[in-house]
Design an enzyme around this catalytic site. Structure first.
Site, PDB file in Angstrom:
ATOM      1  N   CYS A   2     -26.384 167.302 -21.218  1.00 55.86           N
ATOM      2  CA  CYS A   2     -25.958 168.696 -21.426  1.00 55.86           C
ATOM      3  C   CYS A   2     -25.557 168.761 -22.887  1.00 55.86           C
ATOM      4  CB  CYS A   2     -24.782 169.080 -20.534  1.00 55.86           C
ATOM      5  SG  CYS A   2     -24.146 170.742 -20.929  1.00 55.86           S
ATOM      6  N   CYS A  14     -22.161 171.197 -23.547  1.00 59.24           N
ATOM      7  CA  CYS A  14     -20.818 170.833 -23.066  1.00 59.24           C
ATOM      8  C   CYS A  14     -20.892 169.695 -22.071  1.00 59.24           C
ATOM      9  CB  CYS A  14     -20.070 172.036 -22.495  1.00 59.24           C
ATOM     10  SG  CYS A  14     -20.920 172.954 -21.195  1.00 59.24           S
ATOM     11  N   SER A  15     -20.861 169.999 -20.787  1.00 61.72           N
ATOM     12  CA  SER A  15     -20.707 168.932 -19.804  1.00 61.72           C
ATOM     13  C   SER A  15     -21.272 169.331 -18.449  1.00 61.72           C
ATOM     14  CB  SER A  15     -19.218 168.612 -19.658  1.00 61.72           C
ATOM     15  OG  SER A  15     -18.520 169.820 -19.401  1.00 61.72           O
ATOM     16  N   CYS A  16     -22.272 170.215 -18.426  1.00 59.32           N
ATOM     17  CA  CYS A  16     -22.835 170.652 -17.153  1.00 59.32           C
ATOM     18  C   CYS A  16     -23.444 169.456 -16.423  1.00 59.32           C
ATOM     19  CB  CYS A  16     -23.898 171.730 -17.380  1.00 59.32           C
ATOM     20  SG  CYS A  16     -23.208 173.216 -18.121  1.00 59.32           S
TER      21      CYS A  16
END
Lengths: 111, 216
Positions: free
Chosen positions: B111, B114-116
């Site tokens: 991702c 961000c942090s999906c």
């Protein structure tokens, strides 16, 4: 015969444990921040997408600083996460930055 | 609050000059006094993501896909529905897409923004997944990144990088290792590592001693 871990890639944040045994959070405050964000979105105070947009923005600011200065002065992931949470909480009208600052003072004075 | 200043001076009612632990403590207390959050409910969320939701769920999906061709077909057609068949669903689980490793294609998930990450099948992402280094390099140099995990993908194999987003999450269905024909679905699931479902590892055949070989 352990393959080289990606230490250079990890910015020193890997805990070195076997992958499935790494702790999910590296400090209790990270867990609290995550839980508050998820609880607020599950309760409908804001959507997770609303929060994510602010998280993406915080991550982008940190990335720009890092690319420009080569430093991680804005901290690691959960510090971006917390800034995004404070922002989301303020924008959703749940608690203002001033209220938050006062609460910190109050806690500090009380202990 | 979204400013870019690094050094701050003076006292301008800005909570961010305090350490994160003090800030979240204050935030939680404030919201709790207002009746917006409840400490016990927060404890439950943490418990859930520290112990209940994790890559073992994804491993069950992979093992089922290895052993049940009809399930495998449904998984690649609609991963959300296929996971629900195994009782796996939850926040951040919508829009899940399963991508298949084959002898010709290797998949890698990142991702970049961000942090999906697909929480119901993999839990919360590891620290390295959220790091600047991984996010900034997985797309431009996937083979180099995988090499740092100890994974060398031959030039003859195509590498596909999937950038996760709010709209789409990915789970890699790794190849079933050789010499596992005799294993049960449960034993197969025990071979599947989190990293193999992100694409930074493949799955080693079981060693004689322990069925849980996960050196990487």
């Amino acid at each position: 015969m352990k393959p080289p871990r990606i230490d250079a890639l990890l910015d020193g944040i890997n805990l070195g444990a076997a992958p499935d045994e790494e702790r999910v959070f590296s400090a209790p405050w990270e867990a609290r921040a995550f839980a508050v964000a998820l609880a607020l979105s599950e309760a409908g105070y804001f959507s997770w997408d609303f929060f994510r947009a602010r998280l993406i923005e915080q991550v982008a600011v940190s990335d720009r600083v890092r690319e420009r200065d080569g430093t991680a002065s804005r901290g690691e992931y959960y510090e971006h996460f917390l800034r995004a949470l404070e922002q989301a909480v303020a924008e959703a009208g749940l608690a203002s930055p001033a209220e938050l600052a006062r609460k910190i003072m109050e806690i500090e004075a009380g202990t | 609050m979204s400013d870019d200043t690094i050094g701050k001076e003076g006292h301008d009612h800005d909570a961010t000059e305090h350490g994160p632990a003090a800030r979240i403590k204050a935030l939680e207390q404030l919201l709790s006094e207002k009746g917006i959050v409840d400490a016990a409910a927060l404890d439950k969320i943490i418990e859930r993501y520290e112990h209940l939701v994790g890559p073992r769920n994804g491993a069950r999906v992979v093992a089922r896909a290895w052993t049940d061709p009809a399930f495998r077909k449904r998984l690649f057609a609609d991963a959300v529905a296929a996971c629900a068949e195994l009782g796996i669903s939850g926040p951040e689980g919508g829009h899940l897409v399963a991508v298949e490793n084959t002898p010709r294609v290797h998949n890698l998930v990142v991702c970049t923004l961000c942090s999906c990450y697909p929480w119901p099948v993999l839990g919360l992402p590891p620290a390295w997944y959220k790091s600047f280094a991984y996010r900034s390099r997985a797309v431009s140099d996937p083979r180099g990144v995988m090499r740092e995990f100890g994974l060398e993908i031959p030039e003859s194999v195509e590498v596909r990088v999937w950038d996760s987003s709010a709209e789409q999450r990915y789970i890699v269905i790794p190849e079933r290792p050789p010499n596992t024909e005799h294993l049960s679905e449960e034993e197969l699931a025990a071979l599947v590592t989190r990293d193999s479902m992100i694409g930074v590892a493949t799955i080693a055949p079981p060693s004689k001693k322990s069925p849980r070989s996960r050196e990487r």
